[in-house]
Write a protein that holds these residues in place. Structure first.
Motif, PDB file in Angstrom:
ATOM      1  N   PRO A 359       0.831  -1.210   0.000  1.00  0.00           N
ATOM      2  CA  PRO A 359       0.000   0.000   0.000  1.00  0.00           C
ATOM      3  C   PRO A 359       0.863   1.256   0.000  1.00  0.00           C
ATOM      4  N   GLY A 360       0.540   2.178  -0.879  1.00  0.00           N
ATOM      5  CA  GLY A 360       1.300   3.413  -0.963  1.00  0.00           C
ATOM      6  C   GLY A 360       2.548   3.327  -1.812  1.00  0.00           C
ATOM      7  N   ALA A 361       2.866   2.149  -2.355  1.00  0.00           N
ATOM      8  CA  ALA A 361       4.041   2.019  -3.212  1.00  0.00           C
ATOM      9  C   ALA A 361       3.828   2.772  -4.514  1.00  0.00           C
ATOM     10  N   SER A 362       4.896   3.339  -5.038  1.00  0.00           N
ATOM     11  CA  SER A 362       4.835   4.020  -6.326  1.00  0.00           C
ATOM     12  C   SER A 362       4.559   3.000  -7.431  1.00  0.00           C
ATOM     13  N   VAL A 363       3.649   3.348  -8.357  1.00  0.00           N
ATOM     14  CA  VAL A 363       3.261   2.455  -9.445  1.00  0.00           C
ATOM     15  C   VAL A 363       3.640   3.102 -10.775  1.00  0.00           C
ATOM     16  N   GLU A 364       4.446   2.408 -11.554  1.00  0.00           N
ATOM     17  CA  GLU A 364       4.795   2.873 -12.896  1.00  0.00           C
ATOM     18  C   GLU A 364       3.878   2.186 -13.901  1.00  0.00           C
ATOM     19  N   ILE A 365       3.232   2.986 -14.735  1.00  0.00           N
ATOM     20  CA  ILE A 365       2.241   2.501 -15.694  1.00  0.00           C
ATOM     21  C   ILE A 365       2.731   2.828 -17.091  1.00  0.00           C
ATOM     22  N   PHE A 366       2.623   1.847 -17.983  1.00  0.00           N
ATOM     23  CA  PHE A 366       3.135   2.043 -19.334  1.00  0.00           C
ATOM     24  C   PHE A 366       2.126   1.528 -20.362  1.00  0.00           C
ATOM     25  N   PHE A 367       1.837   2.341 -21.371  1.00  0.00           N
ATOM     26  CA  PHE A 367       1.018   1.945 -22.515  1.00  0.00           C
ATOM     27  C   PHE A 367       1.820   2.171 -23.793  1.00  0.00           C
ATOM     28  N   SER A 368       1.640   1.292 -24.780  1.00  0.00           N
ATOM     29  CA  SER A 368       2.229   1.491 -26.100  1.00  0.00           C
ATOM     30  C   SER A 368       1.200   1.121 -27.158  1.00  0.00           C
ATOM     31  N   GLY A 369       1.501   1.461 -28.400  1.00  0.00           N
ATOM     32  CA  GLY A 369       0.566   1.202 -29.486  1.00  0.00           C
ATOM     33  C   GLY A 369      -0.662   2.082 -29.427  1.00  0.00           C
ATOM     34  N   LEU A 370      -0.512   3.318 -28.957  1.00  0.00           N
ATOM     35  CA  LEU A 370      -1.653   4.222 -28.806  1.00  0.00           C
ATOM     36  C   LEU A 370      -2.029   4.881 -30.127  1.00  0.00           C
ATOM     37  N   CYS A 371      -3.273   5.359 -30.177  1.00  0.00           N
ATOM     38  CA  CYS A 371      -3.784   6.135 -31.294  1.00  0.00           C
ATOM     39  C   CYS A 371      -4.400   7.419 -30.756  1.00  0.00           C
ATOM     40  N   GLN A 372      -4.471   8.414 -31.612  1.00  0.00           N
ATOM     41  CA  GLN A 372      -5.114   9.662 -31.211  1.00  0.00           C
ATOM     42  C   GLN A 372      -6.542   9.402 -30.759  1.00  0.00           C
ATOM     43  N   GLY A 373      -6.913   9.986 -29.637  1.00  0.00           N
ATOM     44  CA  GLY A 373      -8.270   9.849 -29.128  1.00  0.00           C
ATOM     45  C   GLY A 373      -8.483   8.681 -28.191  1.00  0.00           C
ATOM     46  N   ASP A 374      -7.475   7.807 -28.042  1.00  0.00           N
ATOM     47  CA  ASP A 374      -7.614   6.701 -27.079  1.00  0.00           C
ATOM     48  C   ASP A 374      -7.885   7.265 -25.693  1.00  0.00           C
ATOM     49  N   GLU A 375      -8.835   6.635 -25.004  1.00  0.00           N
ATOM     50  CA  GLU A 375      -9.135   7.037 -23.630  1.00  0.00           C
ATOM     51  C   GLU A 375      -8.573   5.996 -22.680  1.00  0.00           C
ATOM     52  N   ILE A 376      -7.624   6.400 -21.848  1.00  0.00           N
ATOM     53  CA  ILE A 376      -7.006   5.508 -20.869  1.00  0.00           C
ATOM     54  C   ILE A 376      -7.671   5.741 -19.524  1.00  0.00           C
ATOM     55  N   ARG A 377      -8.102   4.651 -18.897  1.00  0.00           N
ATOM     56  CA  ARG A 377      -8.773   4.748 -17.603  1.00  0.00           C
ATOM     57  C   ARG A 377      -7.971   3.984 -16.553  1.00  0.00           C
ATOM     58  N   LEU A 378      -7.726   4.632 -15.422  1.00  0.00           N
ATOM     59  CA  LEU A 378      -7.074   4.022 -14.276  1.00  0.00           C
ATOM     60  C   LEU A 378      -8.134   3.845 -13.202  1.00  0.00           C
ATOM     61  N   LEU A 379      -8.446   2.599 -12.847  1.00  0.00           N
ATOM     62  CA  LEU A 379      -9.598   2.289 -12.010  1.00  0.00           C
ATOM     63  C   LEU A 379      -9.166   1.628 -10.703  1.00  0.00           C
ATOM     64  N   THR A 380      -9.660   2.172  -9.593  1.00  0.00           N
ATOM     65  CA  THR A 380      -9.495   1.536  -8.291  1.00  0.00           C
ATOM     66  C   THR A 380     -10.876   1.358  -7.679  1.00  0.00           C
ATOM     67  N   ASP A 381     -10.919   0.853  -6.450  1.00  0.00           N
ATOM     68  CA  ASP A 381     -12.193   0.716  -5.758  1.00  0.00           C
ATOM     69  C   ASP A 381     -12.691   2.043  -5.210  1.00  0.00           C
ATOM     70  N   THR A 382     -11.849   3.067  -5.261  1.00  0.00           N
ATOM     71  CA  THR A 382     -12.232   4.355  -4.682  1.00  0.00           C
ATOM     72  C   THR A 382     -12.283   5.492  -5.687  1.00  0.00           C
ATOM     73  N   ALA A 383     -11.671   5.331  -6.860  1.00  0.00           N
ATOM     74  CA  ALA A 383     -11.588   6.465  -7.783  1.00  0.00           C
ATOM     75  C   ALA A 383     -11.362   5.978  -9.207  1.00  0.00           C
ATOM     76  N   GLU A 384     -11.545   6.892 -10.155  1.00  0.00           N
ATOM     77  CA  GLU A 384     -11.281   6.630 -11.562  1.00  0.00           C
ATOM     78  C   GLU A 384     -10.628   7.869 -12.170  1.00  0.00           C
ATOM     79  N   GLU A 385      -9.556   7.652 -12.916  1.00  0.00           N
ATOM     80  CA  GLU A 385      -8.872   8.735 -13.611  1.00  0.00           C
ATOM     81  C   GLU A 385      -8.895   8.430 -15.102  1.00  0.00           C
ATOM     82  N   SER A 386      -9.113   9.439 -15.916  1.00  0.00           N
ATOM     83  CA  SER A 386      -9.203   9.261 -17.361  1.00  0.00           C
ATOM     84  C   SER A 386      -8.242  10.217 -18.056  1.00  0.00           C
ATOM     85  N   LEU A 387      -7.537   9.710 -19.072  1.00  0.00           N
ATOM     86  CA  LEU A 387      -6.634  10.522 -19.877  1.00  0.00           C
ATOM     87  C   LEU A 387      -6.931  10.258 -21.348  1.00  0.00           C
TER      88      LEU A 387
END
Length: 434
Positions: A359-387
């Protein structure tokens, strides 16, 4: 990573017809062993202007595993052999390579009067985490598919896949004669097919001996327990399919959930939503995806979706271990977007999808093969972030910290064609904060 071992053995005439044991150590998680040896088969000498062949020399080769089991023998016909669960030299077992002290057996068949020096070179390749792509839900002519297992494997190889799990309806006889290929792993399985729902029993040749046509919840529970005791990874398939929904509710003992079956659709979104609610309630089980391939069609293709696994090797053992643990993600095609995640376990070791993180550890997240307009969602049990991916975006690297979350999983939505609404193109298993 490879480890090289070199040693020499001198044999004089007195040791002719002996079998000499030459020990060498194999580490845990060794993927392959290559052994080469050389010696003069007929030592030469000069006699005036002539070169004279000496006495014949023959040294045989065999290999013994730590428990005394013979891995194989090749006599003196070959100077190089390879051992691996992905395919060994002829005459040698293709199996996982146990850690411990192995032995080369040098058979001193013919030794010249002056003796002989034999040189051995060993190369031990260690397993390492890497990405493998495949399909967990494939039908063949053993039930209602149109491809023989060999044909399915050939098609998968041309697509660049690393593995297939063959899951014919209620059948296991075909698993006794699956073809073997060195460049693609075929894994046995069965799709338990009932009017009240389907389930994949993966990774074993025969999951159950009882009749598949159960008539009660108790009989079905007994069949699922038998499959688990036989080592099968039990996956509830397409639970919200309108044609064959899961009617047993979810009280049966199962290990995973197929949340993505074929092309992305409402039934798959319902399955992913149900799974997310289970995660939020504290349950923990991995998800899988499979094409449910039967035959070519407009929207039918192997690895649609593609099961992407981070595993130590392409052996059945390592791939099934990764599938059970949820070490990976689903992408809508083998050429679709990719994702990875790296953090630290509570013990300070590297951790990723399907594993425990501090808990509380730093998390490195990596995506490749993206296209313009892709929506990336980071989901937990408490929150959601969208890019949203901007024009020209190809990769994304993020660092996040979730001190209060119980899990983190990732999704990516993409518009598959102009004018179409965004649909799920990638979904990962969670990393769990414990």
């Amino acid at each position: 990573m490879t480890k090289n071992i070199h040693f020499q053995l001198f044999l004089d005439k007195s040791r002719e017809r002996e079998y000499i044991r030459l020990p060498f150590d194999v580490e845990k998680d060794t993927e392959s062993i290559t052994i080469q040896y050389r010696y003069p088969s007929s030592p030469l000498r000069e006699e005036g202007p002539f070169t004279i062949a000496g006495e014949p020399c023959t040294i045989d080769l065999a290999v013994m595993m730590p428990d005394g089991t013979m891995a194989g023998a090749s006599g003196s016909d070959r100077s190089r052999i390879r051992l691996s669960p992905l395919g060994s030299s002829a005459g040698f077992a293709s199996c996982e390579l146990p850690a411990g002290t192995w032995h080369i057996i040098a058979g001193a068949y013919h030794i010249p009067s002056g003796g002989v020096t034999v040189e051995y070179e060993l190369e031990l390749t260690l397993k390492e985490r890497r990405l493998f792509k495949g399909d967990t839900h494939v039908h063949t002519t053993a039930s209602d598919g149109v491809l023989e297992p060999v044909e399915a494997a050939m098609l998968a190889r041309r697509m660049g896949l690393d593995f297939l799990i063959l899951t014919d309806h209620n059948n296991s006889a075909q698993n006794e004669r699956l073809p073997f290929f060195q460049d693609i792993t075929l894994i046995p399985g069965t799709e338990w097919t009932h009017y009240k729902g389907h389930a994949g029993f993966l990774g074993v040749k025969q999951a159950f001996r009882a009749p598949y046509f159960t008539a009660s919840l108790q009989e079905t529970a007994d069949l699922f327990r038998e499959a688990g005791e036989n080592g099968a990874f039990r996956v509830i398939n397409h639970p919200f399919c309108p044609l064959v929904p899961w009617e047993w509710d979810f009280a049966l003992p199962f290990d995973g959930l197929e949340v993505w079956n074929g092309v992305m659709s409402e039934r798959n979104e319902k399955a992913a939503f149900w799974w997310h609610r289970q995660l939020c309630a504290g349950r923990r089980f991995p998800v899988t995806g499979g094409s449910d391939y039967h035959r070519p069609g407009l929207l039918g293709s192997l690895a649609m979706p593609c099961q992407c696994l981070y595993a130590a090797s392409r052996s059945q053992t390592d791939l099934m271990k990764a599938l059970r643990r949820g070490n990976g993600y689903l992408s809508y095609l083998p050429t679709g977007p990719q994702a990875d995640l790296l953090t630290l376990s509570p013990e300070g070791h590297p951790a990723s999808f399907g594993e425990d993180a501090a808990p509380g550890a730093s998390v490195e997240i990596f995506f490749s093969g993206l296209c313009q307009g892709d929506e990336i969602r980071l989901l937990t049990d408490t929150a959601e972030e969208s890019l949203s991916a901007p024009a020209g975006a190809a990769e994304l690297k993020l660092t996040r910290c979730y001190p209060d979350a119980h899990f983190l999983r990732l999704e990516l939505y993409r518009s598959y064609a102009p004018g179409l609404p965004p649909m799920k193109a990638l979904l990962t298993n969670p990393v769990y904060f414990r």
